[in-house]
Write an enzyme that holds these catalytic residues in place. Structure first.
Site, PDB file in Angstrom:
ATOM      1  N   ALA A   1      -6.996  19.854  12.228  1.00 28.28           N
ATOM      2  CA  ALA A   1      -7.333  20.954  11.333  1.00 28.28           C
ATOM      3  C   ALA A   1      -8.459  21.738  11.974  1.00 28.28           C
ATOM      4  CB  ALA A   1      -7.775  20.403   9.986  1.00 28.28           C
ATOM      5  N   THR A   2      -8.428  23.045  11.745  1.00 31.29           N
ATOM      6  CA  THR A   2      -9.448  23.843  12.435  1.00 31.29           C
ATOM      7  C   THR A   2     -10.461  24.488  11.513  1.00 31.29           C
ATOM      8  OG1 THR A   2      -7.661  25.382  12.691  1.00 31.29           O
ATOM      9  CG2 THR A   2      -8.370  24.222  14.655  1.00 31.29           C
ATOM     10  N   THR A   3     -10.511  25.800  11.520  1.00 31.28           N
ATOM     11  CA  THR A   3     -11.760  26.459  11.134  1.00 31.28           C
ATOM     12  C   THR A   3     -12.136  26.400   9.649  1.00 31.28           C
ATOM     13  OG1 THR A   3     -11.102  27.941  12.881  1.00 31.28           O
ATOM     14  CG2 THR A   3     -13.018  28.584  11.599  1.00 31.28           C
TER      15      THR A   3
ATOM     16  N   ALA B   1      -5.481  27.839  17.466  1.00 27.64           N
ATOM     17  CA  ALA B   1      -5.351  26.737  16.509  1.00 27.64           C
ATOM     18  C   ALA B   1      -5.727  27.138  15.092  1.00 27.64           C
ATOM     19  CB  ALA B   1      -6.196  25.549  16.956  1.00 27.64           C
TER      20      ALA B   1
END
EC number: 3.4.25.1
Lengths: 270, 239
Positions: free
Chosen positions: A47-49, A222
């Site tokens: 999972a990113t931002t 991503a």
């Protein structure tokens, strides 16, 4: 539990008001961080931002909806921002599966304390519990399943929103004004730095959060941008004296619409 | 070799039951009743911190009378049981029935095997999607369980109060009506513990009341305490 049906000694023993401590004593196999998953890290979706920023009377937290496994998009609608309790929010970036579990355990830890003690933990107390939880996850973090949460909440004693960031070893750092974690956060934080101003209201803060995620998605593969075709918007939540509130989908659609229009009219190419 | 005195099992159990019953009857009563939008719990309790009514899980609450340290221990055990179950399975798998069974086994084991029974009586209640789906279990010191409908009174003078509460209760009460009925019932016992005549009930001040509801309409965590202004607002509706 030895004698069937009965509440065993572990349940009745006087002890701490921490669910984590109870699990450690009674069912350590259910704790995250206890498995040996050598080499599996590359398979785990990431999972990113996540971004968070304070405004007059509270704090906003927002996360994009993409999870990636290598170069593949593992999910377009994963949720990475959760209510930790009535007055705080937790966002997770890093190993998605473990992060979601960690958020779930953290919610339970706060709720458990609240039920046993009959009162809420202080915001600093909550932030410290999250650090302890991360430390318990250290064995997995060393194997590459790094989870980097962002914690934000409304401090009922001080009457302001506050933000805490963490490292994988459980280091806890208080951030001022705004912060972001995850691979797209370099870009998101640049945007936050330029767009955040003191004394913003809630609507302005939501707009800035969405704008920061938009910039992150623009430059980080991503991080997922808003998806008007599938009508998938980032998860945006506000925490104020009124508690945790998730910003409604149609409101986000309007914010994204306004943002895209402004950028189109500005003829921005880069 | 000395011979132990012989006591028949009947006598032993009777003595224990009398002992437990006496302990329970000393305390103030707790009233639990269903209303159209949920389940109401009320008791006379001047303490702000030592609760007799509390949240166990999303849709489940707990009320108790008797010895504080004993029911507090059971309450904490219930919270641990529910949180562990919800964590290892799913939140939907935590039910009042499961919890009531666990409590019944625990109370029953203590009653038959330990030197002193627990001087407590409990209610475990779960609010459902409709009043028909509500579940109210009453548990006694010896582990017996009763599945109750509508209304329950536990504690001192429970039998007489239960009858009065039953006379006033009907299906579909509003929250304000249910609270008024509960306070009248609690006020039927004088400060000296004697039963007062009908119509001569004491008026209990809001600060002396511990009131909580399981509110059917609330998402996820249904438990809510009514105190201060919120309690006064509900009491005023009836006046």
């Amino acid at each position: 539990m030895s004698d069937a049906g009965r509440l065993g000694d572990a349940f009745l023993r006087p002890g701490s008001s921490s669910f984590l401590d109870f699990l450690k004593d009674h069912a350590p196999e259910l704790l995250p961080g206890r498995v040996d998953a050598a080499g599996g890290a590359a398979l785990a979706p990431h999972a990113t931002t996540i971004v968070a920023l304070t405004f007059e009377g509270g704090v906003v937290m927002a996360g994009d909806r993409r999870a990636t496994a290598g170069t593949m998009i593992a999910s377009r609608e994963i949720e990475k921002v959760f209510p930790a309790d009535d007055y705080s929010a937790i966002g997770i970036s890093g190993a998605a599966g473990i992060g979601v579990d960690l958020a779930k355990l953290f919610q339970l830890e706060l709720e458990h304390y609240e039920k046993i003690e009959g009162s809420l933990l202080s915001l600093d107390g909550k932030a410290n519990r999250l650090a302890t939880l991360l430390r318990a996850n250290l064995p997995l973090a060393i194997q590459g399943f790094v989870v980097v949460p962002l914690f934000a909440g409304y401090d009922l004693d001080r009457g302001t929103g506050r933000i805490f960031s963490y490292d994988a070893t459980g280091g806890r750092y208080e951030e001022h004004e705004h912060h972001g974690t995850g691979s797209g956060s370099i870009f998101a934080r640049g945007a936050l730095k330029k767009l955040w101003t003191p004394g913003m209201d809630e609507a302005q803060a939501v707009r800035v959060a969405v704008e920061a995620l938009y910039d992150a998605a623009d430059d980080d593969s991503a991080t997922g941008g808003p998806d008007p075709v599938r009508r998938i918007w980032p998860v945006v939540a506000t925490v104020t004296a009124l508690g945790y509130q998730r910003v409604a989908e149609d409101e986000l659609a309007a914010v994204v619409g306004a943002l895209v229009t402004a950028r189109t009219e500005g003829r921005r190419l880069a | 070799m000395t011979m132990p005195f012989y006591v028949s099992p009947e006598q032993l159990m009777k003595d224990r039951a009398d002992f437990a019953r006496k302990g329970i009857a000393r305390g103030r009563s707790v009233v639990v009743l269903q209303y159209d939008d949920g389940i109401l719990f009320a008791t006379e309790n001047p303490s702000r911190a030592l609760h007799k009514i509390s949240e166990i899980y999303d849709r489940i609450a707990f009320a108790a009378v008797g010895k504080y340290n004993e029911f507090e221990n059971l309450r904490v055990a219930g919270v641990r049981y529910a949180d562990l179950r919800g964590y290892s399975y799913d939140r939907a798998d935590v039910t009042a029935r499961g919890l009531a069974n666990a409590y019944a086994q625990t109370l029953g084991t203590v009653f038959t095997t330990e030197s002193k029974p627990l001087e407590v009586e409990l209610v475990v209640a779960e609010v459902g999607a409709t009043p028909d789906a509500d579940q109210v279990y009453r548990l006694s010191y010896d582990g017996s369980v009763a599945d109750e409908r509508g209304h329950v009174v536990m504690g001192g003078q429970a039998e007489q109060l239960g009858k009065r509460l039953g006379d006033g209760w009907r299906e579909g009460l509003t929250l304000a009506e249910a609270l008024a009925l509960a306070t009248t019932t609690l006020g039927a016992v004088g400060t000296d513990g004697q039963l007062l005549a009908e119509g001569a009930e004491r008026d209990i001040d809001g600060a002396q009341l511990e009131v909580a509801v399981l509110d059917r309409a609330r998402p996820r965590r249904a438990f809510r305490r009514l105190q201060g202004a919120a309690l006064a607002a509900v009491r005023e509706v009836e006046a």
